[in-house]
Design an enzyme around this catalytic site. Structure first.
Site, PDB file in Angstrom:
ATOM      1  N   LYS A  16      32.068  37.615  30.710  1.00 41.32           N
ATOM      2  CA  LYS A  16      30.638  37.629  31.003  1.00 41.32           C
ATOM      3  C   LYS A  16      30.282  38.835  31.857  1.00 41.32           C
ATOM      4  O   LYS A  16      29.187  39.513  31.431  1.00 41.32           O
ATOM      5  CB  LYS A  16      30.301  36.260  32.086  1.00 41.32           C
ATOM      6  CG  LYS A  16      30.634  35.062  31.414  1.00 41.32           C
ATOM      7  CD  LYS A  16      30.049  33.960  32.187  1.00 41.32           C
ATOM      8  CE  LYS A  16      30.576  33.888  33.561  1.00 41.32           C
ATOM      9  NZ  LYS A  16      31.893  33.608  33.737  1.00 41.32           N
ATOM     10  N   ARG A  88      26.090  27.509  37.729  1.00 40.70           N
ATOM     11  CA  ARG A  88      27.484  26.864  37.508  1.00 40.70           C
ATOM     12  C   ARG A  88      27.638  25.421  37.914  1.00 40.70           C
ATOM     13  O   ARG A  88      28.773  24.852  37.695  1.00 40.70           O
ATOM     14  CB  ARG A  88      28.511  27.533  38.686  1.00 40.70           C
ATOM     15  CG  ARG A  88      28.985  28.923  37.991  1.00 40.70           C
ATOM     16  CD  ARG A  88      29.702  29.422  39.350  1.00 40.70           C
ATOM     17  NE  ARG A  88      30.938  30.093  38.997  1.00 40.70           N
ATOM     18  CZ  ARG A  88      31.021  31.302  38.776  1.00 40.70           C
ATOM     19  NH1 ARG A  88      30.048  32.188  38.794  1.00 40.70           N
ATOM     20  NH2 ARG A  88      32.281  31.977  38.656  1.00 40.70           N
ATOM     21  N   ARG A 122      44.070  41.277  35.967  1.00 37.64           N
ATOM     22  CA  ARG A 122      42.886  42.050  36.121  1.00 37.64           C
ATOM     23  C   ARG A 122      43.006  42.933  37.231  1.00 37.64           C
ATOM     24  O   ARG A 122      43.500  42.343  38.234  1.00 37.64           O
ATOM     25  CB  ARG A 122      41.585  41.290  36.070  1.00 37.64           C
ATOM     26  CG  ARG A 122      40.218  41.838  36.617  1.00 37.64           C
ATOM     27  CD  ARG A 122      39.107  41.277  36.311  1.00 37.64           C
ATOM     28  NE  ARG A 122      38.629  40.042  37.095  1.00 37.64           N
ATOM     29  CZ  ARG A 122      37.911  39.053  36.806  1.00 37.64           C
ATOM     30  NH1 ARG A 122      37.117  39.343  36.305  1.00 37.64           N
ATOM     31  NH2 ARG A 122      37.731  38.139  37.733  1.00 37.64           N
ATOM     32  N   ARG A 151      41.384  41.475  42.965  1.00 42.39           N
ATOM     33  CA  ARG A 151      40.308  40.553  43.553  1.00 42.39           C
ATOM     34  C   ARG A 151      41.302  39.546  44.198  1.00 42.39           C
ATOM     35  O   ARG A 151      42.267  38.812  43.397  1.00 42.39           O
ATOM     36  CB  ARG A 151      39.408  40.072  42.560  1.00 42.39           C
ATOM     37  CG  ARG A 151      38.316  40.663  42.471  1.00 42.39           C
ATOM     38  CD  ARG A 151      37.290  40.260  41.388  1.00 42.39           C
ATOM     39  NE  ARG A 151      36.826  38.971  41.245  1.00 42.39           N
ATOM     40  CZ  ARG A 151      36.042  38.084  40.346  1.00 42.39           C
ATOM     41  NH1 ARG A 151      35.255  38.834  39.743  1.00 42.39           N
ATOM     42  NH2 ARG A 151      35.797  37.013  40.482  1.00 42.39           N
ATOM     43  N   ARG A 162      39.831  27.937  40.170  1.00 48.87           N
ATOM     44  CA  ARG A 162      38.614  28.198  39.395  1.00 48.87           C
ATOM     45  C   ARG A 162      38.357  27.836  38.137  1.00 48.87           C
ATOM     46  O   ARG A 162      37.195  27.387  37.768  1.00 48.87           O
ATOM     47  CB  ARG A 162      38.466  30.044  39.441  1.00 48.87           C
ATOM     48  CG  ARG A 162      38.358  30.554  40.896  1.00 48.87           C
ATOM     49  CD  ARG A 162      38.546  31.972  40.710  1.00 48.87           C
ATOM     50  NE  ARG A 162      37.733  32.777  39.875  1.00 48.87           N
ATOM     51  CZ  ARG A 162      37.762  34.157  39.542  1.00 48.87           C
ATOM     52  NH1 ARG A 162      39.068  34.532  39.690  1.00 48.87           N
ATOM     53  NH2 ARG A 162      37.002  34.519  38.761  1.00 48.87           N
TER      54      ARG A 162
HETATM   55  P1  AMP Z   1      32.572  35.452  39.615  1.00 46.58           P
HETATM   56  O1  AMP Z   1      32.534  36.901  39.753  1.00 46.58           O
HETATM   57  O2  AMP Z   1      31.202  34.971  38.591  1.00 46.58           O
HETATM   58  O3  AMP Z   1      33.897  34.858  38.873  1.00 46.58           O
HETATM   59  O4  AMP Z   1      32.201  34.505  40.885  1.00 46.58           O
HETATM   60  C1  AMP Z   1      33.391  34.765  41.856  1.00 46.58           C
HETATM   61  C2  AMP Z   1      33.291  33.512  42.931  1.00 46.58           C
HETATM   62  O5  AMP Z   1      31.754  33.717  43.557  1.00 46.58           O
HETATM   63  C3  AMP Z   1      32.924  32.291  42.214  1.00 46.58           C
HETATM   64  O6  AMP Z   1      34.549  31.761  42.210  1.00 46.58           O
HETATM   65  C4  AMP Z   1      32.382  31.315  43.310  1.00 46.58           C
HETATM   66  O7  AMP Z   1      33.305  31.102  44.695  1.00 46.58           O
HETATM   67  C5  AMP Z   1      31.135  32.440  43.814  1.00 46.58           C
HETATM   68  N1  AMP Z   1      30.008  32.257  42.783  1.00 46.58           N
HETATM   69  C6  AMP Z   1      29.519  32.994  41.836  1.00 46.58           C
HETATM   70  N2  AMP Z   1      28.475  32.405  41.296  1.00 46.58           N
HETATM   71  C7  AMP Z   1      28.235  31.437  41.837  1.00 46.58           C
HETATM   72  C8  AMP Z   1      27.452  30.173  41.358  1.00 46.58           C
HETATM   73  N3  AMP Z   1      26.444  30.317  40.769  1.00 46.58           N
HETATM   74  N4  AMP Z   1      27.552  28.999  42.311  1.00 46.58           N
HETATM   75  C9  AMP Z   1      28.515  28.832  43.370  1.00 46.58           C
HETATM   76  N5  AMP Z   1      29.389  30.046  43.612  1.00 46.58           N
HETATM   77  C10 AMP Z   1      29.170  31.095  42.987  1.00 46.58           C
END
Ligand code: AMP
Length: 205
Positions: A16, A88, A122, A151, A162
């Site tokens: 994404k 989410r 990654r 990360r 996750r």
């Molecule tokens: P991502 O980079 O999109 O994988 O997001 C990394 C982390 O940020 C996720 O595992 C959540 O802990 C938090 N996060 C990102 N977007 C959201 C969301 N829309 N709602 C809640 N937590 C989020």
């Protein structure tokens, strides 16, 4: 208002971030990504604690915190946007529907065993934010390779959590848009260029 109000859905590791960055550049859209916004504010004190406490455990950051990020970003996105990593869960989807309509909802589909391989391998360049992979996408420049970091939430245990959180909270969001009609499913397998072509076909049709 442009007809480029795009929502990119998909599990963690589907691509994404990569694809929405390309969409934003190609169509001159705002890239609204809650993950990046939260990473930049990991230590921010909120009434629920800091975002980092949730992120490092692979859990969702509480809705009020992410909703606030999204509503502020949407208010600046008059020429269209690509939304990445939000909504989410179903409550966030409901909140989003009160804030804006969407022109395209694209679901990036990648099998789960490939997601684990992509995420645990990654690596991120802390200077540019660019993503690489220990096996599939090693930087040509050894200086970049040396400074790459993993990360915190890409370690295997957190990746599995996750994916569990995704299945429990976010898959119902995908179903919600599928049932509402208009969700287009695109294979997220193959090179980033191949995947981008598929998404472009959807956005331009
Ligand atoms: P991502 O980079 O999109 O994988 O997001 C990394 C982390 O940020 C996720 O595992 C959540 O802990 C938090 N996060 C990102 N977007 C959201 C969301 N829309 N709602 C809640 N937590 C989020």
């Amino acid at each position: 208002m442009s007809d480029h109000r795009i929502l990119l859905l998909g599990p963690p590791g589907a691509g994404k971030g990569t694809q929405s960055t390309r969409l934003a550049e190609t169509y001159d859209l705002d890239h609204i990504t809650t993950g990046d916004a939260l990473r930049a504010n990991k230590e921010m004190e909120t009434e629920y604690g800091t975002p980092g406490e949730y992120m490092d455990a692979g859990e969702l950051v509480p809705d009020p915190v992410v909703n606030e990020i999204v509503v502020a970003a949407l208010s600046n996105a008059d020429d269209g946007f690509v939304l990445d990593g939000y909504p989410r869960n179903l409550d966030q989807a409901e909140y989003l529907s009160e804030q804006t309509d969407l022109d395209h909802v694209v679901f990036l589909d990648v099998p789960e065993d490939e997601l684990v391989e992509r995420l645990t391998g990654r690596r991120v360049d802390p200077e540019t934010g660019d993503n690489y992979h220990v096996e599939f996408d090693v930087p040509d420049d050894p200086e970049i390779e040396e400074r790459l970091v993993q990360r915190e939430d890409d370690q295997e245990d957190t990746v599995r959590e996750r994916l569990r959180v995704y299945r429990e909270n976010t898959e119902p969001v995908v179903e919600h848009y599928r049932e509402a009609g208009g969700l287009v499913e695109v294979s997220g397998e193959g090179t980033p260029d191949e995947v981008f072509e598929r998404i472009r076909d959807v956005v331009e049709e």
